[in-house]
Design a protein around this motif. Structure first.
Motif, PDB file in Angstrom:
ATOM      1  N   PHE A 318       0.835  -1.200   0.000  1.00  0.00           N
ATOM      2  CA  PHE A 318       0.000   0.000   0.000  1.00  0.00           C
ATOM      3  C   PHE A 318       0.872   1.254   0.000  1.00  0.00           C
ATOM      4  CE2 PHE A 318      -2.135   3.498   2.050  1.00  0.00           C
ATOM      5  CZ  PHE A 318      -3.358   3.534   1.394  1.00  0.00           C
ATOM      6  N   CYS A 319       1.876   1.263   0.871  1.00  0.00           N
ATOM      7  CA  CYS A 319       2.721   2.464   1.013  1.00  0.00           C
ATOM      8  C   CYS A 319       3.533   2.737  -0.247  1.00  0.00           C
ATOM      9  CB  CYS A 319       3.659   2.328   2.206  1.00  0.00           C
ATOM     10  SG  CYS A 319       2.766   2.377   3.746  1.00  0.00           S
ATOM     11  N   SER A 320       3.910   1.685  -0.965  1.00  0.00           N
ATOM     12  CA  SER A 320       4.677   1.955  -2.176  1.00  0.00           C
ATOM     13  C   SER A 320       3.773   2.541  -3.263  1.00  0.00           C
ATOM     14  CB  SER A 320       5.412   0.700  -2.657  1.00  0.00           C
ATOM     15  OG  SER A 320       4.473  -0.246  -3.067  1.00  0.00           O
ATOM     16  N   ARG A 321       2.507   2.189  -3.248  1.00  0.00           N
ATOM     17  CA  ARG A 321       1.558   2.760  -4.211  1.00  0.00           C
ATOM     18  C   ARG A 321       1.153   4.186  -3.852  1.00  0.00           C
ATOM     19  NH1 ARG A 321      -1.773  -1.335  -6.745  1.00  0.00           N
ATOM     20  NH2 ARG A 321      -0.198  -2.409  -7.956  1.00  0.00           N
ATOM     21  N   MET A 322       0.842   4.376  -2.566  1.00  0.00           N
ATOM     22  CA  MET A 322       0.318   5.677  -2.136  1.00  0.00           C
ATOM     23  C   MET A 322       1.117   6.203  -0.951  1.00  0.00           C
ATOM     24  SD  MET A 322      -3.772   5.415  -2.483  1.00  0.00           S
ATOM     25  CE  MET A 322      -4.151   3.721  -2.735  1.00  0.00           C
ATOM     26  N   PRO A 323       2.343   6.617  -1.222  1.00  0.00           N
ATOM     27  CA  PRO A 323       3.238   6.994  -0.115  1.00  0.00           C
ATOM     28  C   PRO A 323       2.718   8.144   0.734  1.00  0.00           C
ATOM     29  CG  PRO A 323       4.246   7.440  -2.272  1.00  0.00           C
ATOM     30  CD  PRO A 323       2.962   6.744  -2.536  1.00  0.00           C
ATOM     31  N   LYS A 324       1.845   8.980   0.142  1.00  0.00           N
ATOM     32  CA  LYS A 324       1.384  10.143   0.923  1.00  0.00           C
ATOM     33  C   LYS A 324       0.106   9.860   1.722  1.00  0.00           C
ATOM     34  CE  LYS A 324       2.093  13.098  -2.573  1.00  0.00           C
ATOM     35  NZ  LYS A 324       1.655  14.205  -3.356  1.00  0.00           N
ATOM     36  N   ALA A 325      -0.454   8.675   1.497  1.00  0.00           N
ATOM     37  CA  ALA A 325      -1.733   8.383   2.158  1.00  0.00           C
ATOM     38  C   ALA A 325      -1.514   7.580   3.431  1.00  0.00           C
ATOM     39  CB  ALA A 325      -2.621   7.595   1.214  1.00  0.00           C
ATOM     40  N   ILE A 326      -2.408   7.788   4.393  1.00  0.00           N
ATOM     41  CA  ILE A 326      -2.333   6.981   5.598  1.00  0.00           C
ATOM     42  C   ILE A 326      -3.433   5.933   5.552  1.00  0.00           C
ATOM     43  CG2 ILE A 326      -3.589   8.791   6.920  1.00  0.00           C
ATOM     44  CD1 ILE A 326      -1.912   7.519   9.365  1.00  0.00           C
ATOM     45  N   LEU A 327      -3.049   4.687   5.795  1.00  0.00           N
ATOM     46  CA  LEU A 327      -4.005   3.575   5.843  1.00  0.00           C
ATOM     47  C   LEU A 327      -4.135   3.141   7.297  1.00  0.00           C
ATOM     48  CD1 LEU A 327      -5.636   1.152   4.607  1.00  0.00           C
ATOM     49  CD2 LEU A 327      -3.466  -0.062   4.454  1.00  0.00           C
ATOM     50  N   ARG A 328      -5.326   3.218   7.833  1.00  0.00           N
ATOM     51  CA  ARG A 328      -5.572   2.785   9.209  1.00  0.00           C
ATOM     52  C   ARG A 328      -6.966   2.182   9.297  1.00  0.00           C
ATOM     53  NH1 ARG A 328      -0.983   2.906   9.530  1.00  0.00           N
ATOM     54  NH2 ARG A 328       0.419   3.911  10.989  1.00  0.00           N
ATOM     55  N   GLN A 329      -7.346   1.690  10.492  1.00  0.00           N
ATOM     56  CA  GLN A 329      -8.632   1.001  10.630  1.00  0.00           C
ATOM     57  C   GLN A 329      -9.573   1.691  11.603  1.00  0.00           C
ATOM     58  OE1 GLN A 329      -8.946  -3.283  10.753  1.00  0.00           O
ATOM     59  NE2 GLN A 329      -6.732  -3.439  11.050  1.00  0.00           N
ATOM     60  N   ALA A 330     -10.846   1.308  11.478  1.00  0.00           N
ATOM     61  CA  ALA A 330     -11.856   1.641  12.482  1.00  0.00           C
ATOM     62  C   ALA A 330     -12.703   0.397  12.689  1.00  0.00           C
ATOM     63  CB  ALA A 330     -12.728   2.795  12.010  1.00  0.00           C
ATOM     64  N   PHE A 344      -6.030   6.876  15.775  1.00  0.00           N
ATOM     65  CA  PHE A 344      -5.597   8.268  15.984  1.00  0.00           C
ATOM     66  C   PHE A 344      -4.755   8.777  14.818  1.00  0.00           C
ATOM     67  CE2 PHE A 344      -5.722   7.946  20.860  1.00  0.00           C
ATOM     68  CZ  PHE A 344      -6.959   8.564  20.895  1.00  0.00           C
ATOM     69  N   GLY A 345      -4.360   7.851  13.939  1.00  0.00           N
ATOM     70  CA  GLY A 345      -3.591   8.252  12.770  1.00  0.00           C
ATOM     71  C   GLY A 345      -4.398   9.169  11.859  1.00  0.00           C
ATOM     72  N   PHE A 346      -5.740   9.116  11.987  1.00  0.00           N
ATOM     73  CA  PHE A 346      -6.625   9.941  11.157  1.00  0.00           C
ATOM     74  C   PHE A 346      -6.946  11.295  11.791  1.00  0.00           C
ATOM     75  CE2 PHE A 346      -8.536   5.650   9.805  1.00  0.00           C
ATOM     76  CZ  PHE A 346      -7.897   5.636   8.580  1.00  0.00           C
ATOM     77  N   ALA A 347      -6.458  11.527  13.020  1.00  0.00           N
ATOM     78  CA  ALA A 347      -6.852  12.748  13.734  1.00  0.00           C
ATOM     79  C   ALA A 347      -6.218  13.982  13.097  1.00  0.00           C
ATOM     80  CB  ALA A 347      -6.440  12.638  15.201  1.00  0.00           C
ATOM     81  N   LYS A 348      -6.792  15.129  13.405  1.00  0.00           N
ATOM     82  CA  LYS A 348      -6.243  16.387  12.874  1.00  0.00           C
ATOM     83  C   LYS A 348      -4.803  16.568  13.349  1.00  0.00           C
ATOM     84  CE  LYS A 348      -7.213  21.284  12.531  1.00  0.00           C
ATOM     85  NZ  LYS A 348      -8.078  22.356  13.034  1.00  0.00           N
ATOM     86  N   HIS A 349      -4.593  16.271  14.626  1.00  0.00           N
ATOM     87  CA  HIS A 349      -3.224  16.242  15.146  1.00  0.00           C
ATOM     88  C   HIS A 349      -2.928  14.776  15.429  1.00  0.00           C
ATOM     89  CE1 HIS A 349      -3.698  20.507  15.365  1.00  0.00           C
ATOM     90  NE2 HIS A 349      -4.726  20.381  16.183  1.00  0.00           N
ATOM     91  N   PRO A 350      -2.464  14.055  14.405  1.00  0.00           N
ATOM     92  CA  PRO A 350      -2.373  12.595  14.541  1.00  0.00           C
ATOM     93  C   PRO A 350      -1.387  12.181  15.630  1.00  0.00           C
ATOM     94  CG  PRO A 350      -1.595  13.342  12.366  1.00  0.00           C
ATOM     95  CD  PRO A 350      -1.974  14.545  13.132  1.00  0.00           C
ATOM     96  N   MET A 351      -1.701  11.026  16.204  1.00  0.00           N
ATOM     97  CA  MET A 351      -0.776  10.467  17.185  1.00  0.00           C
ATOM     98  C   MET A 351      -0.242   9.169  16.593  1.00  0.00           C
ATOM     99  SD  MET A 351      -2.727  10.990  20.755  1.00  0.00           S
ATOM    100  CE  MET A 351      -4.347  11.674  20.482  1.00  0.00           C
ATOM    101  N   ALA A 352       0.848   8.702  17.161  1.00  0.00           N
ATOM    102  CA  ALA A 352       1.438   7.462  16.662  1.00  0.00           C
ATOM    103  C   ALA A 352       0.378   6.369  16.711  1.00  0.00           C
ATOM    104  CB  ALA A 352       2.623   7.087  17.537  1.00  0.00           C
ATOM    105  N   SER A 353       0.316   5.559  15.670  1.00  0.00           N
ATOM    106  CA  SER A 353      -0.689   4.503  15.633  1.00  0.00           C
ATOM    107  C   SER A 353      -0.179   3.372  14.755  1.00  0.00           C
ATOM    108  CB  SER A 353      -1.990   5.047  15.053  1.00  0.00           C
ATOM    109  OG  SER A 353      -1.767   5.464  13.716  1.00  0.00           O
ATOM    110  N   LYS A 354      -0.766   2.202  14.965  1.00  0.00           N
ATOM    111  CA  LYS A 354      -0.351   1.032  14.181  1.00  0.00           C
ATOM    112  C   LYS A 354      -1.484   0.632  13.230  1.00  0.00           C
ATOM    113  CE  LYS A 354       0.420  -1.188  18.195  1.00  0.00           C
ATOM    114  NZ  LYS A 354       0.330  -0.171  19.232  1.00  0.00           N
TER     115      LYS A 354
END
Ligand code: 4UV
Length: 544
Positions: A318-330, A344-354
């Motif tokens: 995913f990251c090699s295709r869309m390096p500027k995008a963040i992929l996370r879950q809900a 929290f990776g999606f937050a306005k002030h994102p925090m570290a997330s896996k």
């Protein structure tokens, strides 16, 4: 650590502070709050390029509400939206809300019996659909008849959406209580058949606010965003996260009627889509399908995966295709209004997330993990059933007090039937499911529904349906079947015959992928199917 503990219950809270939520107004008032400022901005774009501004969308919804009122729809009445993603879906939803009425969304690919069950249970008075689905609508008993509105040319005895929307009249004043139902999606929850899930004005406003409101929104959507709506709006994930959240924020929703890879990529490129709400197979396609290489996807900045477990070994691709995008879950569930946790990776002030966990419990809510046997709450890093509490959860199941009491306990905790744990970073990992539900690409398949159909076959004595892991769909339904011993055509009941028998009666994703004939279905002393034992007989497969 004594983070977030009270004396007897370990309660997990968001790291984001609680915010004030104005959830005592009607949902449409809340959602169109910014209308005066954004009425000229694009709200909906169809795949063929038709654009509706916020002003257009509000007007079309009001006009349809007036038409529905003229047809006799009043506060508390239910209308069924049997449509794919389309502007009319959105207008119908808001029209119902404006009248204090209720929309029940349903999959237009459903078979006639599937639609009939939802029509009967919801007592819908109007069905909004396409002409090609009208033959599947069977009128109910006298007191439960419905009228049909089609968005295309109406067949005999049906009315046209545009004609209803051009009726003269005024929108009536309605007194809407925050706890009035506004939408009624169907879900089988932790057990049994699909049931109507009562979501109120209060619950949906709360959940939208928990997702996109506040100084530091958990999901940082902006007015300039173009949000891809390829997941079906008749399911709670797109209804909430795409339609309601986007409209609250004031961004643009790009409506696709159905998933088609090339068409989707073209639209992403053309409209510079910036936010994608996806299910795991779609994330997989974006990361791995070579045709995605042919398109410019650099506008995408957030991709959310939800609805079913994600295989996280695709992160690199995913990251090699869309390096500027963040992929996370809900994590969401129809009954919980729906969002439970979000990264929290999606937050306005994102925090570290896996990527592997589903995120952290949303703000203005409480989550606990309990021992399913004793009910006692558990602390960090201990597996148990996930429970969620807050004003966003459903009011209950329609006309089913027993199922409601089984789902929401006396202290207001909704028991999700999902098994997981919270790690030291407050992130939730889903590990297993206590409940029966099968998830085919995020779609719900209720074993009880298929078991009921199987048992109606004259040559089947007993049956149990369980999930089998599948590389593409995540899970597929398979059946264990006991043939009837007192039937003459014993040998005729083949695997294919049983599969066909079901396929004729259900939407494509509920079809059985395999039949295993056995002598006896293993059951507990009180007659509950021992599903674990059956699952153990199937080929295993690693999720990650
Ligand atoms: O009732 P349902 O069909 O509801 C959903 C709703 C999903 C979402 C996801 C993100 C959102 O932002 C949102 O608004 C809605 O799927 O099925 C609920 C069950 O699906 C499984 C889990 O077993 C739920 O109880 N599920 C949902 N999301 C995930 C998941 C996930 N991220 N990982 C694993 N299982």
């Amino acid at each position: 650590k004594t983070k977030n503990l009270n004396q007897t219950t370990h309660i997990f809270k968001s790291k984001l502070p609680d915010i004030p939520i104005n959830n005592t107004i009607p949902l449409h008032t809340y959602s169109f709050q910014k209308l005066p400022q954004i009425s000229h901005r694009p709200c909906l774009i169809t795949s063929s390029g038709e654009t509706y501004t916020y002003g257009d969308t509000h007007r079309a919804s009001r006009n349809f509400a007036v038409g529905l009122f003229n047809l006799g729809i009043r506060k508390g009445d239910v209308i069924m939206i049997l449509l794919p993603n389309s502007p009319e879906f959105v207008f119908s939803f808001w029209a119902a809300s404006m009248l204090g009425a209720v929309s029940t969304p349903a999959n237009p690919s459903y078979t006639s019996p599937e639609i009939t069950k939802q029509l009967k249970a919801s007592k819908a008075k109007i069905v909004i659909t396409h002409a090609m689905h009208v033959h599947k609508l069977k009128q109910q008993e006298e007191e439960n008849t419905f009228k049909v509105i089609t968005v295309d040319n109406p067949p005999e005895n049906c009315m046209s959406f545009s004609a209803i929307s051009s009726m003269e009249g005024k929108l009536p004043e309605v007194n809407i209580d925050p706890d009035d139902m506004v939408t009624l999606p169907f879900s089988s929850g932790t057990t049994g058949l699909p049931k109507g899930v009562i979501l109120t004005h209060r619950s949906l406003i709360t959940n939208v606010a928990q997702t996109v409101d506040g100084e530091n929104p958990n999901f940082n959507m902006k007015e300039e965003d173009v949000v891809l709506c390829v997941l079906p709006l008749f399911h709670i994930y797109a209804l909430h996260c795409v339609m309601l959240c986007s409209m609250r924020v004031g961004c643009t929703v790009l409506l696709m009627e159905k998933f088609e890879m090339r068409a989707m990529l073209e639209l992403v490129e053309k409209h510079k889509v910036s936010v994608v709400m996806a299910v795991p197979p779609l994330v997989m396609a974006l990361s791995k399908n070579p045709i995605a290489e042919e398109y410019d996807l650099s506008s995408v900045r957030m991709v959310m995966s939800g609805g079913a477990p994600l295989k996280t070994n695709i992160e690199e691709a995913f990251c090699s295709r869309m390096p500027k995008a963040i992929l996370r879950q809900a994590l969401g569930m129809t009954e919980s209004g729906p969002v439970i946790t979000m990264s929290f990776g999606f937050a306005k002030h994102p925090m570290a997330s896996k990527l592997e966990p589903c995120g952290t419990v949303i703000r203005n809510a409480e989550m606990k993990i309990i021992d399913p046997l004793t009910g006692s709450s558990l602390s960090y890093n201990t597996l148990g059933e996930i429970c969620i509490r807050g004003q966003q959860i459903m009011k209950g199941y329609l006309n089913d007090e027993r199922a409601t009491a089984e789902a929401i306990d006396e202290e207001g905790w909704l028991h999700t039937g999902d098994i997981g744990y919270v790690d030291n970073d407050d992130e939730l990992f889903i590990v297993d499911r206590l409940k029966e539900i099968i998830k085919f690409k995020g779609y719900q398949v209720a074993p009880a529904e298929l078991e009921g159909l199987l048992m109606s076959h004259p040559s089947i004595e007993d049956a149990a349906v369980v999930p089998q892991k599948d590389d593409v769909a995540g899970e597929v339904p398979v059946a264990f079947v006991v043939r009837s011993s007192n039937n003459g055509d014993f040998n005729l009941v083949t695997e294919d015959a049983v599969k066909d028998f079901i396929a004729k009666q259900v939407v494509f994703y509920k079809r059985l992928h395999r039949i295993v004939f056995i002598d006896k279905i293993p059951k507990s002393a009180i007659g509950k199917i021992l599903r674990k034992e059956l699952k153990a007989k199937l080929p295993s497969y690693q999720v990650n």
